[in-house]
Design a protein around this motif. Structure first.
Motif, PDB file in Angstrom:
ATOM      1  N   TYR A  44     -32.892  -4.349 -13.705  1.00  7.37           N
ATOM      2  CA  TYR A  44     -31.827  -3.525 -13.513  1.00  7.37           C
ATOM      3  C   TYR A  44     -30.418  -4.374 -13.154  1.00  7.37           C
ATOM      4  O   TYR A  44     -31.036  -5.227 -12.164  1.00  7.37           O
ATOM      5  N   THR A  45     -29.384  -4.210 -13.413  1.00  2.13           N
ATOM      6  CA  THR A  45     -28.024  -4.693 -12.913  1.00  2.13           C
ATOM      7  C   THR A  45     -27.733  -3.607 -11.801  1.00  2.13           C
ATOM      8  O   THR A  45     -27.624  -2.386 -12.352  1.00  2.13           O
ATOM      9  N   PHE A  46     -27.535  -4.115 -10.619  1.00  2.00           N
ATOM     10  CA  PHE A  46     -26.874  -3.309  -9.636  1.00  2.00           C
ATOM     11  C   PHE A  46     -25.316  -3.370  -9.761  1.00  2.00           C
ATOM     12  O   PHE A  46     -24.849  -4.442  -9.856  1.00  2.00           O
ATOM     13  N   TRP A  47     -24.714  -2.454  -9.751  1.00  2.00           N
ATOM     14  CA  TRP A  47     -23.291  -1.881  -9.481  1.00  2.00           C
ATOM     15  C   TRP A  47     -22.797  -1.038  -8.650  1.00  2.00           C
ATOM     16  O   TRP A  47     -23.568  -0.301  -8.301  1.00  2.00           O
ATOM     17  N   GLY A  48     -21.900  -1.302  -7.852  1.00  2.00           N
ATOM     18  CA  GLY A  48     -21.232  -0.521  -7.119  1.00  2.00           C
ATOM     19  C   GLY A  48     -19.791  -0.318  -7.202  1.00  2.00           C
ATOM     20  O   GLY A  48     -19.109  -1.435  -7.565  1.00  2.00           O
ATOM     21  N   ARG A  49     -19.346   0.833  -6.896  1.00  2.00           N
ATOM     22  CA  ARG A  49     -17.893   1.462  -6.933  1.00  2.00           C
ATOM     23  C   ARG A  49     -17.449   1.065  -5.795  1.00  2.00           C
ATOM     24  O   ARG A  49     -17.799   1.894  -4.708  1.00  2.00           O
TER      25      ARG A  49
END
Ligand SMILES: [Ca+2]
Length: 181
Positions: free
Chosen positions: A91-96
């Motif tokens: 998985y790739t972690f993304w944060g807004r």
């Protein structure tokens, strides 16, 4: 002839089913509201905003004076999430996120017992935007994600884990049941 064409048909059907299964198995996305933590420890705090998803976000409130060096964080304030991963994968972690400035643009991100890594350090300030984090391979099951103080003035609205290269845009719909209570 009949037997052979039937075999070809059967083999093709099995192949289609296999490919469809493989494709569906490779695509998984888990979206979490940052304010939907299991635990929160100061100085990490929850705050309200009508432009944040769910009307809320977490942040390390600005210090007075605001840190102006890449020094040691003032504390280990953090938010912890127990995330239900239904499908094993990378998985790739993304944060807004929303950053204050160049000294308020990162968190520490710690996944399970892996070493904490820096999340952020980009140059887009004072607006919500999606920030790409690390790639992580996760088994199916419950995984612990910790967002921790690195710099004051850093805000997080949502985060997500995605097995595809898709770049998130705007607000994401939180995944029901993503957080284990
Ligand atoms: Ca939010």
């Amino acid at each position: 002839m009949i037997r052979s064409s039937r075999c070809v048909f059967t083999c093709a059907a099995v192949l289609v089913a296999f490919v469809a299964c493989a494709l569906s198995a490779s695509a998984a996305k888990i979206v979490v509201e940052a304010e939907n933590y299991n635990t929160i420890t100061p100085s990490m705090a929850k705050a309200s905003s009508n432009v944040a998803s769910g009307g809320a976000y977490i942040h390390i409130p600005l210090l007075r004076p605001h840190g102006d060096t890449e020094g040691k964080p003032a504390d280990t304030g953090n938010a912890v999430y127990k995330v239900n991963v239904t499908q094993a994968g990378t998985y790739t972690f993304w944060g807004r996120a929303q950053w204050y400035d160049g000294c308020g643009n990162s968190f520490f991100l710690k996944i399970d017992d892996k070493p904490a890594v820096v999340f952020g350090n980009g140059g887009t300030y004072r607006q919500w935007h999606w920030v790409k984090g690390i790639k992580v391979t996760l088994t199916a099951g419950v995984h612990t994600i910790r967002i921790q103080n690195r710099e004051d003035g850093a805000k997080l609205d949502q985060f997500l884990l995605d097995t595809t290269p898709r770049v998130p845009v705007g607000l994401e719909t939180p995944t029901p049941g993503a957080i284990v209570r």
